[in-house]
Design a protein around this motif. Sequence first.
Motif, mmCIF file in Angstrom:
data_model
loop_
_atom_site.group_PDB
_atom_site.id
_atom_site.type_symbol
_atom_site.label_atom_id
_atom_site.label_comp_id
_atom_site.label_asym_id
_atom_site.label_seq_id
_atom_site.Cartn_x
_atom_site.Cartn_y
_atom_site.Cartn_z
ATOM 1 N N LEU A 1 0.832 -1.211 0.000
ATOM 2 C CA LEU A 1 0.000 0.000 0.000
ATOM 3 C C LEU A 1 0.864 1.256 0.000
ATOM 4 O O LEU A 1 0.551 2.241 -0.687
ATOM 5 N N PHE A 2 1.967 1.221 0.745
ATOM 6 C CA PHE A 2 2.885 2.356 0.747
ATOM 7 C C PHE A 2 3.457 2.585 -0.654
ATOM 8 O O PHE A 2 3.553 3.724 -1.118
ATOM 9 N N SER A 3 3.823 1.503 -1.337
ATOM 10 C CA SER A 3 4.330 1.617 -2.716
ATOM 11 C C SER A 3 3.269 2.193 -3.643
ATOM 12 O O SER A 3 3.559 3.065 -4.470
ATOM 13 N N GLN B 1 14.927 5.533 -8.356
ATOM 14 C CA GLN B 1 13.960 6.177 -7.476
ATOM 15 C C GLN B 1 13.219 5.175 -6.601
ATOM 16 O O GLN B 1 12.904 5.458 -5.446
ATOM 17 N N THR B 2 12.938 3.994 -7.136
ATOM 18 C CA THR B 2 12.253 2.972 -6.342
ATOM 19 C C THR B 2 13.135 2.497 -5.198
ATOM 20 O O THR B 2 12.660 2.311 -4.066
ATOM 21 N N VAL B 3 14.423 2.307 -5.466
ATOM 22 C CA VAL B 3 15.353 1.917 -4.407
ATOM 23 C C VAL B 3 15.397 2.987 -3.320
ATOM 24 O O VAL B 3 15.331 2.686 -2.116
ATOM 25 N N LYS C 1 9.037 11.036 -13.195
ATOM 26 C CA LYS C 1 7.854 10.729 -12.383
ATOM 27 C C LYS C 1 7.117 9.499 -12.913
ATOM 28 O O LYS C 1 6.644 8.664 -12.152
ATOM 29 N N ALA C 2 7.009 9.409 -14.247
ATOM 30 C CA ALA C 2 6.378 8.219 -14.843
ATOM 31 C C ALA C 2 7.191 6.976 -14.504
ATOM 32 O O ALA C 2 6.629 5.888 -14.264
ATOM 33 N N ALA C 3 8.514 7.125 -14.455
ATOM 34 C CA ALA C 3 9.373 6.001 -14.082
ATOM 35 C C ALA C 3 9.116 5.583 -12.638
ATOM 36 O O ALA C 3 9.134 4.386 -12.315
ATOM 37 N N ILE C 4 8.866 6.563 -11.766
ATOM 38 C CA ILE C 4 8.563 6.247 -10.371
ATOM 39 C C ILE C 4 7.235 5.497 -10.270
ATOM 40 O O ILE C 4 7.104 4.533 -9.508
ATOM 41 N N PHE D 1 7.106 -2.753 -8.145
ATOM 42 C CA PHE D 1 7.716 -3.225 -6.896
ATOM 43 C C PHE D 1 6.635 -3.705 -5.930
ATOM 44 O O PHE D 1 6.726 -4.801 -5.360
ATOM 45 N N GLY D 2 5.589 -2.885 -5.745
ATOM 46 C CA GLY D 2 4.503 -3.263 -4.850
ATOM 47 C C GLY D 2 3.740 -4.479 -5.335
ATOM 48 O O GLY D 2 3.347 -5.340 -4.539
#
Length: 426
Positions: free
Chosen positions: A57-59, A257-259, A378-381, A388-389
């Motif tokens: 949910l955080f992701s 950014q995900t890391v 931002k689209a990459a994030i 990831f989630g």
Amino acid sequence: MNIKLNDKRIIRAWAFFDWANSAFALVISVAIFPAYFLQTTPDVIPMFGMHINNSALFSYTISFAYLIIVIALPFLSGLADYSGRRKAFLRTFTWLGSISCMLLFFFTGVHTLWIGILAFMGAQIGFDGGKVFYNSYLPIISTPDRYDKVSAQGFAYGYFGSVLLLVVNLMMIQFPSFFGLPDGDLPARISFLMVGVWWIGFAQIPFRQLPPDRIRPTKSIVREGMDRIKIALRVLWPQKQMTRFLAAFFFYSAGVQTVLFLAATFAEKELDFSTANLIILILILQIVAIGGAYLFAWISKIKNNKTALILMLIIWMGVCVLAYYVQDPVQFYLVAMLVGLVMGGIQSTSRAAYSKLLEGQEETHLNSFYSFYEVLEKAAIVFGTFSFGLIDQLSGSMRNSVLALGIYFIIGLVLLIGVPFKKARA
């Protein structure tokens, strides 16, 4: 109004915006809020007729915030191009972000989950929504041969300032009685309040010193803003080295950014990190990152941006593989040192490289050009955090999600190899 390039006073004021807003990126996005979110919510949360892991949910919350940014930012930057209101938009997003940080004080658990989600999203939108206007000042205040150094200076200010506030916040959380506070969640909530005050307070330095807006009146500012975006698209699309670089940037940013967003969440959930462990982890990341930003600026100067970026992407691929196998805090600290080394460097070098590729473009289009850069990030994030989630939700392990991020770095590396770069001419 003529703007003096390479003015140390203006560049220092510009860098202070990084000092101001990086407190959110470190204290809330990375260090304290992810762990606070996991600790104050149950492992599985019923929502929309489903049962969602709190880490997933955080992701997803991050993904949705950035989806809003992706939709809104091209219009806003085109609008700023035509109206000339670069500083006005920067100020608006800063107020949105800082007030949202303060509202996180009222998030106390699952019964106020909606406050936590909406305030975190608002702060994230304020932080990253303003970066496009902040970044677009770079070619206005410095010459191309200074892009690497000035860009690195901004990141260094950001890392140093955010670490100062983080140390105070973590001491308050670890030793609440020393500050006259009770045990519990109040010290963490006060830290969210402090970030908001720090952000808007130090932002007044660049607001006063940066060049004023060149406001251009118009009867149809909305239509003109959208037209500017179309113009920028037509200009950028035929430039193959530009489009190839932006494609590479999209994929490796999905990993980077995900890391950065989920490193603390990974440590908390997969390795049972204590607050003391998280303090060491974040300090390692930030201290090493300052040196990394300048190291790769130096490599870019003696070689070029492409060489620096290739080296960093190879290290990032190693980070993903090592994180999959890590089993104890000491091993994770070593991985964190590698992350810190390339964390600031890849962001600073990417920004400088893009600025060099934009040499010769009209100033009135700069916000739109930087908007594409920011929108892709931002689209990459959105892409990176959502995948990831989803992998975490389906497989039940964040380790599988981390390993999958390595694929994004490989794709980015392959695309980047075909982009020609050169050192900026003085």
